[in-house]
Design an enzyme around this catalytic site. Structure first.
Site, PDB file in Angstrom:
ATOM      1  N   HIS A  12       0.825  -1.225   0.000  1.00 47.63           N
ATOM      2  CA  HIS A  12       0.000   0.000   0.000  1.00 47.63           C
ATOM      3  C   HIS A  12       0.858   1.273   0.000  1.00 47.63           C
ATOM      4  O   HIS A  12       0.454   2.301   0.537  1.00 47.63           O
ATOM      5  CB  HIS A  12      -0.954  -0.019   1.198  1.00 47.63           C
ATOM      6  CG  HIS A  12      -0.267  -0.014   2.529  1.00 47.63           C
ATOM      7  ND1 HIS A  12      -0.764  -0.657   3.639  1.00 47.63           N
ATOM      8  CD2 HIS A  12       0.893   0.560   2.955  1.00 47.63           C
ATOM      9  CE1 HIS A  12       0.039  -0.477   4.665  1.00 47.63           C
ATOM     10  NE2 HIS A  12       1.055   0.266   4.283  1.00 47.63           N
ATOM     11  N   HIS A  59      -1.420   4.889   9.639  1.00 47.52           N
ATOM     12  CA  HIS A  59      -0.038   5.351   9.849  1.00 47.52           C
ATOM     13  C   HIS A  59      -0.059   6.673  10.612  1.00 47.52           C
ATOM     14  O   HIS A  59       0.411   7.694  10.116  1.00 47.52           O
ATOM     15  CB  HIS A  59       0.685   5.530   8.525  1.00 47.52           C
ATOM     16  CG  HIS A  59       0.732   4.284   7.672  1.00 47.52           C
ATOM     17  ND1 HIS A  59      -0.358   3.796   6.990  1.00 47.52           N
ATOM     18  CD2 HIS A  59       1.751   3.435   7.395  1.00 47.52           C
ATOM     19  CE1 HIS A  59      -0.016   2.700   6.338  1.00 47.52           C
ATOM     20  NE2 HIS A  59       1.253   2.455   6.559  1.00 47.52           N
ATOM     21  N   HIS A 193      10.263  -3.966   3.817  1.00 45.82           N
ATOM     22  CA  HIS A 193      10.750  -2.587   3.789  1.00 45.82           C
ATOM     23  C   HIS A 193      11.030  -2.089   5.193  1.00 45.82           C
ATOM     24  O   HIS A 193      10.410  -2.528   6.151  1.00 45.82           O
ATOM     25  CB  HIS A 193       9.816  -1.628   3.035  1.00 45.82           C
ATOM     26  CG  HIS A 193       8.433  -1.401   3.597  1.00 45.82           C
ATOM     27  ND1 HIS A 193       7.518  -2.395   3.820  1.00 45.82           N
ATOM     28  CD2 HIS A 193       7.801  -0.251   3.939  1.00 45.82           C
ATOM     29  CE1 HIS A 193       6.379  -1.879   4.264  1.00 45.82           C
ATOM     30  NE2 HIS A 193       6.525  -0.571   4.362  1.00 45.82           N
ATOM     31  N   GLU A 240       4.146  -5.342   8.535  1.00 47.27           N
ATOM     32  CA  GLU A 240       2.804  -5.132   7.950  1.00 47.27           C
ATOM     33  C   GLU A 240       2.252  -6.423   7.336  1.00 47.27           C
ATOM     34  O   GLU A 240       1.043  -6.579   7.186  1.00 47.27           O
ATOM     35  CB  GLU A 240       2.845  -4.030   6.886  1.00 47.27           C
ATOM     36  CG  GLU A 240       3.056  -2.636   7.461  1.00 47.27           C
ATOM     37  CD  GLU A 240       3.100  -1.539   6.400  1.00 47.27           C
ATOM     38  OE1 GLU A 240       2.932  -0.369   6.771  1.00 47.27           O
ATOM     39  OE2 GLU A 240       3.299  -1.829   5.191  1.00 47.27           O
TER      40      GLU A 240
END
Ligand code: DHB
Ligand code: FE
Length: 279
Positions: A12, A59, A193, A240
């Site tokens: 995303h 976030h 990431h 995530e």
């Protein structure tokens, strides 16, 4: 009764949203990534889900240090976009499905998972970028969306096993809803990431490819992966990926893999995308 027909997993990355909103999808950097979503766009146009239960993480756009629910279900009629970084995206407001959301909340809590009910909430790139990747830039999103937010930002995140089990409880909840609805469950975020610290920029393609394989064909085994392994192997934001386990838990143990895509890089992130059909 409502049926879960398919699961979709996708990264995303906020820069993907900015590329769409700023008309850069055909730039050299972005074109190979968007090509990887052509299949899904064509597929979903035919599938026409009524509702998407969209598992994502906020976030620090809607939640912050003042309020950190581990699992939160959006029960509102409507959710406006908001965001960090580039700010709120110019995308349609998300239309919820309060009746199904309340039903899921009741069923899942009585199935021993504590959910936070949220009646007012904005949604950030974690939710809107997957919608844009699959639906493009419509005037209005073509189906209802129930936002299901998972805390993976503030330690500790829920384990992959708990997420997988929660997926199973979500399935029991959805399949006990009286209306005849075509429901999809989406899991978003990842793949590897890390945005911070000495390992910023970390990508681990070997881990990602293994994860893509195992989430399709060995979800029970993959559910046992401890959270520290996600962080060590896939980076601090690679955690995530536990949200994909919620999507997977909501599907049959045996699924039909319709599509798999993997691409590096998009911003700081390895992008992964799966479409799984309940066979
Ligand atoms: C990036 C990726 C994310 O998943 C996110 O939430 C924020 C930033 C990035 O690659 O820059
Ligand atoms: Fe993210």
């Amino acid at each position: 009764m409502a049926r879960i027909t398919a699961g979709v997993a996708t990264s995303h990355v906020p820069a993907i949203g900015a590329a769409i909103d700023l008309g850069k999808t055909q730039d050299d950097y972005w074109a190979p990534l968007f090509k990887g979503y052509e299949f899904g766009k064509n597929w979903i146009e035919k599938e026409k889900p009524d509702v998407i239960l969209l598992v994502y993480n906020d976030h620090a756009s809607a939640f912050g240090m003042d309020l950190i629910p581990t699992f939160a279900i959006g029960c509102a009629e409507e959710f406006a976009p908001s965001d960090e970084g580039w700010g709120p995206r110019p995308v349609p407001r998300v239309q919820g499905h309060p009746e199904l959301a309340w039903h899921i909340m009741q069923s899942v809590i009585q199935d021993d998972f504590d959910l936070t009910v949220v009646n007012e909430m904005t949604v950030d790139h974690g939710l809107t970028v997957p919608l844009s990747l699959m639906f493009g830039q419509p005037e209005a999103w073509p189906c209802k969306v129930i936002p299901f937010a998972v805390n993976v930002v503030v330690y500790p995140p829920p384990s992959g096993q708990r997420c997988y089990n929660l997926g199973k409880a979500l399935r029991r909840a959805i399949e006990s809803f009286d209306d005849d609805l075509n429901v999809q469950v989406w899991g978003t975020g990842g793949m590897s990431h890390q945005l911070q610290g000495p390992r910023a920029g970390l990508i681990n393609s070997e881990f990602d490819q293994d994860f893509l394989e195992r989430i399709v064909n060995d979800p029970e085994g993959l559910a046992k992966l401890p959270h520290i392994d996600y962080v060590r192997e896939a980076g601090s934001e690679g955690i995530e990926l536990v949200m994909w386990m919620i999507m997977r838990g909501a599907l049959n143990e045996n699924v039909k893999e319709l599509y798999r895509f993997y691409h590096v890089p998009a911003s700081n992130t390895a992008v992964g995308h799966l479409i799984l059909e309940n066979s």
